[in-house]
Design a protein around this motif. Sequence first.
Motif, PDB file in Angstrom:
ATOM      1  N   ASP A 139     -10.511   7.246  -4.391  1.00 57.47           N
ATOM      2  CA  ASP A 139      -9.530   6.341  -4.985  1.00 57.47           C
ATOM      3  C   ASP A 139      -8.160   6.990  -5.034  1.00 57.47           C
ATOM      4  OD1 ASP A 139     -10.915   3.989  -5.621  1.00 57.47           O
ATOM      5  OD2 ASP A 139     -12.001   5.070  -7.164  1.00 57.47           O
ATOM      6  N   VAL A 140      -7.120   6.158  -5.188  1.00 57.56           N
ATOM      7  CA  VAL A 140      -5.743   6.670  -5.170  1.00 57.56           C
ATOM      8  C   VAL A 140      -5.521   7.770  -6.195  1.00 57.56           C
ATOM      9  CG1 VAL A 140      -3.509   5.752  -4.598  1.00 57.56           C
ATOM     10  CG2 VAL A 140      -5.266   4.205  -5.371  1.00 57.56           C
ATOM     11  N   ALA A 187      -4.678  11.709  -5.255  1.00 56.98           N
ATOM     12  CA  ALA A 187      -3.503  12.489  -5.658  1.00 56.98           C
ATOM     13  C   ALA A 187      -3.934  13.854  -6.181  1.00 56.98           C
ATOM     14  CB  ALA A 187      -2.720  11.728  -6.720  1.00 56.98           C
ATOM     15  N   GLN A 188      -5.041  13.882  -6.942  1.00 60.18           N
ATOM     16  CA  GLN A 188      -5.534  15.153  -7.480  1.00 60.18           C
ATOM     17  C   GLN A 188      -5.958  16.095  -6.357  1.00 60.18           C
ATOM     18  OE1 GLN A 188      -8.703  13.766  -9.991  1.00 60.18           O
ATOM     19  NE2 GLN A 188      -7.347  13.143 -11.658  1.00 60.18           N
ATOM     20  N   ALA A 207       3.288  12.486   4.237  1.00 60.84           N
ATOM     21  CA  ALA A 207       4.630  12.690   3.689  1.00 60.84           C
ATOM     22  C   ALA A 207       4.572  13.613   2.485  1.00 60.84           C
ATOM     23  CB  ALA A 207       5.250  11.352   3.311  1.00 60.84           C
ATOM     24  N   GLU A 208       3.551  13.440   1.642  1.00 65.90           N
ATOM     25  CA  GLU A 208       3.500  14.215   0.411  1.00 65.90           C
ATOM     26  C   GLU A 208       2.957  15.618   0.623  1.00 65.90           C
ATOM     27  OE1 GLU A 208       2.119  12.331  -3.030  1.00 65.90           O
ATOM     28  OE2 GLU A 208       3.834  10.975  -2.897  1.00 65.90           O
ATOM     29  N   PRO A 266       3.330  -1.604   4.935  1.00 64.60           N
ATOM     30  CA  PRO A 266       3.902  -2.587   4.006  1.00 64.60           C
ATOM     31  C   PRO A 266       5.047  -2.001   3.186  1.00 64.60           C
ATOM     32  CG  PRO A 266       1.517  -2.642   3.906  1.00 64.60           C
ATOM     33  CD  PRO A 266       1.888  -1.480   4.775  1.00 64.60           C
ATOM     34  N   GLU A 268      -9.325   0.414  -8.761  1.00 61.62           N
ATOM     35  CA  GLU A 268     -10.030   1.460  -8.039  1.00 61.62           C
ATOM     36  C   GLU A 268     -11.495   1.070  -7.901  1.00 61.62           C
ATOM     37  OE1 GLU A 268      -8.145   5.498  -8.978  1.00 61.62           O
ATOM     38  OE2 GLU A 268      -8.266   4.492 -10.891  1.00 61.62           O
ATOM     39  N   HIS A 319      -7.602  -2.269  -2.717  1.00 56.78           N
ATOM     40  CA  HIS A 319      -7.272  -1.101  -3.517  1.00 56.78           C
ATOM     41  C   HIS A 319      -5.895  -0.591  -3.127  1.00 56.78           C
ATOM     42  CE1 HIS A 319      -8.609   0.649   0.242  1.00 56.78           C
ATOM     43  NE2 HIS A 319      -7.877   1.692  -0.086  1.00 56.78           N
ATOM     44  N   THR A 352       0.256  -1.270  -1.784  1.00 50.50           N
ATOM     45  CA  THR A 352       1.344  -1.741  -0.938  1.00 50.50           C
ATOM     46  C   THR A 352       0.981  -3.054  -0.247  1.00 50.50           C
ATOM     47  OG1 THR A 352       0.554  -0.422   0.915  1.00 50.50           O
ATOM     48  CG2 THR A 352       2.155   0.601  -0.523  1.00 50.50           C
ATOM     49  N   MET A 408       0.156   4.866 -14.100  1.00 50.29           N
ATOM     50  CA  MET A 408      -0.532   5.999 -13.496  1.00 50.29           C
ATOM     51  C   MET A 408      -0.868   5.709 -12.031  1.00 50.29           C
ATOM     52  SD  MET A 408      -4.206   7.532 -14.447  1.00 50.29           S
ATOM     53  CE  MET A 408      -4.953   6.728 -13.042  1.00 50.29           C
ATOM     54  N   LEU A 409      -1.329   4.489 -11.792  1.00 53.16           N
ATOM     55  CA  LEU A 409      -1.729   4.098 -10.436  1.00 53.16           C
ATOM     56  C   LEU A 409      -0.528   4.130  -9.491  1.00 53.16           C
ATOM     57  CD1 LEU A 409      -4.539   3.206  -9.554  1.00 53.16           C
ATOM     58  CD2 LEU A 409      -3.789   0.845  -9.744  1.00 53.16           C
ATOM     59  N   ALA A 433       0.510   7.671  -8.761  1.00 53.33           N
ATOM     60  CA  ALA A 433      -0.413   8.437  -7.923  1.00 53.33           C
ATOM     61  C   ALA A 433      -0.362   8.011  -6.461  1.00 53.33           C
ATOM     62  CB  ALA A 433      -1.835   8.290  -8.445  1.00 53.33           C
ATOM     63  N   ALA A 434       0.086   6.795  -6.189  1.00 48.78           N
ATOM     64  CA  ALA A 434       0.078   6.309  -4.815  1.00 48.78           C
ATOM     65  C   ALA A 434       1.048   7.133  -3.981  1.00 48.78           C
ATOM     66  CB  ALA A 434       0.473   4.842  -4.781  1.00 48.78           C
ATOM     67  N   PRO A 435       0.617   7.569  -2.788  1.00 51.14           N
ATOM     68  CA  PRO A 435       1.500   8.387  -1.963  1.00 51.14           C
ATOM     69  C   PRO A 435       2.729   7.600  -1.520  1.00 51.14           C
ATOM     70  CG  PRO A 435      -0.569   7.941  -0.826  1.00 51.14           C
ATOM     71  CD  PRO A 435      -0.678   7.344  -2.175  1.00 51.14           C
ATOM     72  N   LEU A 436       3.849   8.262  -1.457  1.00 47.31           N
ATOM     73  CA  LEU A 436       5.089   7.612  -1.060  1.00 47.31           C
ATOM     74  C   LEU A 436       5.483   8.069   0.331  1.00 47.31           C
ATOM     75  CD1 LEU A 436       7.230   8.062  -4.280  1.00 47.31           C
ATOM     76  CD2 LEU A 436       6.089   6.006  -3.489  1.00 47.31           C
ATOM     77  N   MET A 437       6.104   7.148   1.083  1.00 47.86           N
ATOM     78  CA  MET A 437       6.565   7.479   2.421  1.00 47.86           C
ATOM     79  C   MET A 437       7.670   8.522   2.378  1.00 47.86           C
ATOM     80  SD  MET A 437       4.982   6.359   4.696  1.00 47.86           S
ATOM     81  CE  MET A 437       3.757   5.149   4.932  1.00 47.86           C
ATOM     82  N   ASP A 438       8.463   8.495   1.318  1.00 47.61           N
ATOM     83  CA  ASP A 438       9.565   9.451   1.261  1.00 47.61           C
ATOM     84  C   ASP A 438       9.307  10.498   0.182  1.00 47.61           C
ATOM     85  OD1 ASP A 438       9.720   7.768  -0.826  1.00 47.61           O
ATOM     86  OD2 ASP A 438      11.802   7.177  -0.555  1.00 47.61           O
ATOM     87  N   GLY A 439       8.015  10.686  -0.138  1.00 48.98           N
ATOM     88  CA  GLY A 439       7.685  11.642  -1.192  1.00 48.98           C
ATOM     89  C   GLY A 439       7.500  13.051  -0.648  1.00 48.98           C
ATOM     90  N   ARG A 457       6.522  16.059  -2.838  1.00 50.62           N
ATOM     91  CA  ARG A 457       6.584  15.576  -4.207  1.00 50.62           C
ATOM     92  C   ARG A 457       5.470  16.186  -5.041  1.00 50.62           C
ATOM     93  NH1 ARG A 457       5.115  10.064  -6.837  1.00 50.62           N
ATOM     94  NH2 ARG A 457       3.358  10.162  -5.434  1.00 50.62           N
ATOM     95  N   LEU A 517       0.079  14.343 -12.233  1.00 55.36           N
ATOM     96  CA  LEU A 517      -1.268  14.026 -11.788  1.00 55.36           C
ATOM     97  C   LEU A 517      -2.015  13.195 -12.804  1.00 55.36           C
ATOM     98  CD1 LEU A 517      -2.482  17.234 -10.037  1.00 55.36           C
ATOM     99  CD2 LEU A 517      -1.840  15.061  -9.072  1.00 55.36           C
ATOM    100  N   PRO A 518      -2.751  12.197 -12.307  1.00 56.03           N
ATOM    101  CA  PRO A 518      -3.576  11.418 -13.224  1.00 56.03           C
ATOM    102  C   PRO A 518      -4.647  12.302 -13.853  1.00 56.03           C
ATOM    103  CG  PRO A 518      -3.980  10.812 -10.933  1.00 56.03           C
ATOM    104  CD  PRO A 518      -2.836  11.740 -10.926  1.00 56.03           C
TER     105      PRO A 518
END
Lengths: 324, 320
Positions: free
Chosen positions: A187-188, A192-193, A220-221, A260, B53, B214, B217, B254-255, B258-264, B267, B271-272
């Motif tokens: 999950d998202v 991230a973790q 990217a991250e 998107p 999720e 899930h 975007t 939080m969600l 946590a979602a990855p960013l294109m310009d992150g 970053r 953290l959640p």
Amino acid sequence: MSDAVLSIRNLSVEIPTRSGVVKPVDGVSYDISAGEILGVVGESGAGKSMAGNAVIGLLNPPAHIAQGEIWLNGTRIDALKGEAMRRLRGKEIGMVFQDPLTSLNPLLSIGDQLTETMLTHLPISRAEAGKRAVAALEEVGIPGAAERIDSYPHEFSGGMRQRVVIALALCAEPSLIIADEPTTALDVSVQAQIIALLKRLCRDRGTAVMLITHDMGVIAEAADRVAVMYAGRLAELGRVRDVLTQPQHPYTGGLMASTPLASAGKARLHQIEGAMPRLDNVPDGCPFHPRCTYAESKCRAAPAPQISQNHAACWFPLMAQKVS
Amino acid sequence: MALISVKNLTRVFDVSKPWLNRVIERRGKALLTAVSDVDFEVAERSTYGLVGESGSGKSTIGRMLVGLLTPSDGTVEIGGVNLAAETNAGKVDAVRSDIQMIFQDPFASLNPRWRVRDIVVEPVVARGGDATGLAEKLLEQVGLSAADAGKFPHEFSGGQRQRICIARALSSEPKLIVCDEPTSALDVSVQAQVLNLMSDLKDNFGLTYVLISHDLTVVQHMSDVIGVLYLGRLVEEATPDELFNNTKHPYTKMLLEAAPLMDGFGREAALPEGEIPDPINPPSGCAFHPRCPIAEDICRQERPLLRLVDNARVACHLAQ
């Protein structure tokens, strides 16, 4: 290839089939330095996992390395066989797969799996290995590591299992980790973790990481540099910020625009027409030309130029066109 | 007018061990509440996005909407008809043909032994309708060619298969299509093609979508209204602009964080904390309180109800 942990030079993987030889990886070259995360991105069938498997010697026959060289810390490893490769795997190269459940043995406790790996590769006693196993679990952020060391994989959640797999990949202190879609099944918030964990370990230990994924956001991250693959070939290679913000290859540009996120506020998403060619039917010249809006006769006739530092494998890179 | 109206929808699964084990091990029944007291309405010709999720109950809601599962409590009304309770067979039948579903895995949802033509027209033929030439017409509408009707599913790529699934969903001329993760098995560039196709078809046929995903975007791009689910509960519901720019529930925050960013680039996101709790023993009060950075005593004791804050509905004691 001075300070590079991993150097891949002109690597090609071939699979002989009834209808001819297909090349899932075709003339790919890249380096990964210590402490660096190289993102390898591409759509399914682009050859990104196949390149990773070639490095660690896990190609399923009849797939084989047809040409090219793979160097790990100054040693050539593409021709290693059997026992020599087994010693390297786990010791020098750690592997993290997509599905943490199928990459752990359900019949062994995670402590046993960690100590087994360490005893195989490191000259240490069983007691020492047990101590290090607990330390490894603590390092990847498993709460109550000392109590959970005797738990079995099914007793962990997906995110925790992937942490165990990362601990396993790291426990013999390899210089290179190949992470093949490590967060795709998660999950998202867990993703991230795990990404943060990979980044921290890579930075602290100076481990080189090959991060294979289809998710541009993850790249990217997490990544320092990125290699974009298309139809088995490298389309673009460069620093992640350059490639993602100013893509030179029309494929990378199209890929970025079709997410998107990039089309926020627009009614329609940018669309690359068509689909990636089947590997037994890769077009002549640049493999992307049938879908490329900028293609000219040169693209159909001549293979795309060799990729060099921060340049795309394209005759008419996007930046040049914007200028003209 | 609302096409779908969902009230107090609850679904409980019995995940107990067999009775003999329960007797020997002196265990009680184990009940998993997958969906708990969910309320929402979907307007006609709009797209309602459900995000959450794994384990948040989004697919279970989708299955209850189309009637693949019956609710344990509460009601689903589609076009004013409660399919689980309606006794007039004619009414039920009329509404059923208005509902279709698109599944996640285009490899598992097409019968490998059937030709594409038979797959596409099945919803019509099963009701005794006339399907002459229908498959060919629909295949062209979803961007395939009429000649594809005679082929088998294995001859198509993932994106093309999802187009076949969409053609099948359109054949009975439904009003509502429930899309359960329609693009998560697809690559980004193919996803763009399929999402664009879905937008076009919505405009052409006046469809209503319930989009389960899930991927924030995708939902942001497609939806008119988004509902965020956590542990089977609807925690926030708002328009995409409101949800993304003026986020109210700490879980949604939080969600999004946590979602990855294109310009992150590089970053270091906040953290959640922790993971989704066990739905068999959900936390007391607000289900999110063990992971919530702003939780107070009331959050541990009382379950927050959905209430209107600005233009959004939020289930949080502390949101304002």
